[in-house]
Scaffold this active site. Structure first.
Site, mmCIF file in Angstrom:
data_model
loop_
_atom_site.group_PDB
_atom_site.id
_atom_site.type_symbol
_atom_site.label_atom_id
_atom_site.label_comp_id
_atom_site.label_asym_id
_atom_site.label_seq_id
_atom_site.Cartn_x
_atom_site.Cartn_y
_atom_site.Cartn_z
ATOM 1 N N LYS A 172 1.100 4.132 -2.879
ATOM 2 C CA LYS A 172 0.734 5.514 -2.585
ATOM 3 C C LYS A 172 1.896 6.470 -2.819
ATOM 4 O O LYS A 172 1.706 7.618 -3.241
ATOM 5 C CB LYS A 172 0.231 5.621 -1.146
ATOM 6 C CG LYS A 172 -1.133 4.964 -0.927
ATOM 7 C CD LYS A 172 -2.201 5.540 -1.839
ATOM 8 C CE LYS A 172 -3.602 5.119 -1.455
ATOM 9 N NZ LYS A 172 -4.623 5.644 -2.387
ATOM 10 N N TYR B 173 0.834 -1.205 0.000
ATOM 11 C CA TYR B 173 0.000 0.000 0.000
ATOM 12 C C TYR B 173 0.869 1.257 0.000
ATOM 13 O O TYR B 173 0.636 2.195 -0.774
ATOM 14 C CB TYR B 173 -0.906 -0.041 1.225
ATOM 15 C CG TYR B 173 -1.844 1.132 1.381
ATOM 16 C CD1 TYR B 173 -3.037 1.186 0.673
ATOM 17 C CD2 TYR B 173 -1.559 2.164 2.276
ATOM 18 C CE1 TYR B 173 -3.913 2.253 0.843
ATOM 19 C CE2 TYR B 173 -2.419 3.220 2.450
ATOM 20 C CZ TYR B 173 -3.593 3.262 1.728
ATOM 21 O OH TYR B 173 -4.462 4.320 1.895
#
Length: 289
Positions: free
Chosen positions: A175, A171
């Site tokens: 990002k 993640y």
């Protein structure tokens, strides 16, 4: 007159949480909105047309204009159908809000290839694919001599910028990639009349409530009538401002939570060491540690 009257917007992952608030406020400000959501679970599994249609129904009930879309934006073809639906239905496209995301948290030593690939696909490719097709449309219009004033708003995260979180290497990497993607896209698309910015929001959503060690913080109840610093509704006004045709900002990344907005900056130079000749390992051991 509302601030976005006549504009056409796409919001991905708009069936719940932050994306839902984006779609509702964009519509309240006059935009015609394509509400995209695959309707899957937190980990991206499954599909359900209900969430996207429920937001469309809310917009209609409030007097706005919207249509639902359930294409998978992590695929080139799905993203193309989404962009084309906006153009076919409303005649144009002015705003793209890339927001869709999933979580498949795991510590790196135990992470599976599928856990890594799925998160990178939904977040990073799920930003690149819609932006590619929207950019191709705007480029063609600009090349034809038409005036383009469009905006892309991407969704990064504290986990990928200023607050790395153990268990989220997939993640966080996605990002961080979105933040970098934003800067490159801003540089490329400015010539066609397109501004590209990103937000790194902190708010109460399905994903944050499911994040280990953070759920309890976001789940705290706020007394009725008091300001809720973790409400996802706090994020949408910044997105609407960045989408506005009079906004000149581009290539920016903003952390936003509650009543605070902070402009983020990427890697910056720190202490520099220099040598008059080639480095030796011993020199580096002495000077770097």
């Amino acid at each position: 007159m509302n601030t976005l009257d006549g504009k056409v917007a796409i919001v991905t992952g708009a069936g719940r949480g932050i994306g839902r608030e984006h779609a509702l406020l964009l519509a309240a400000e006059g935009a015609r909105v394509v509400v995209n959501d695959l309707g899957g679970a937190n980990d991206g599994t499954g599909t359900d047309a209900g969430p996207a249609q429920q937001v469309v129904d809310e917009i209609h009930s409030a007097g706005g204009t919207a249509v639902a879309n359930t294409d998978n934006i992590a695929t080139w073809d799905g993203a193309e159908r989404l962009v084309q639906q906006a153009i076919d239905t409303f005649g144009d496209l002015h705003i793209l809000v890339n927001n869709a995301g999933i979580l498949r948290d795991a510590f790196l030593a135990g992470m599976t290839e599928e856990q890594w690939d799925s998160v990178i696909a939904v977040h990073l490719k799920g930003h690149a694919a819609p932006t590619h097709h929207a950019a191709a449309y705007w480029k063609s219009r600009a090349k034809a001599g038409e005036h383009v004033n469009a905006a892309v708003i991407n969704t990064s995260s504290a986990s990928g910028t200023f607050m790395p979180n153990a268990g989220q290497s997939n993640y966080g990497a996605a990002k961080a990639g979105i933040a970098a993607f934003t800067l490159v896209a801003a540089d490329e698309l400015e010539r066609y009349g397109v501004r590209v910015n990103a937000i790194a929001p902190i708010a109460r959503t399905r994903l944050t409530l499911a994040t280990p060690g953070m759920g309890a913080i976001f789940a705290e109840e706020v007394p009725e009538g008091e300001f809720d610093p973790f409400s996802p509704a706090n994020i949408a006004p910044l997105v609407v401002r960045l989408a506005h045709p009079e906004c000149k900002l581009t290539g920016k990344v903003y952390a936003v939570q509650g009543g605070a907005i902070t402009e983020l900056h990427g890697w910056t130079g720190g202490t520099t060491i220099e040598s008059d000749g080639p480095w030796t390992v011993r020199d580096l051991a002495d000077r770097l540690g």
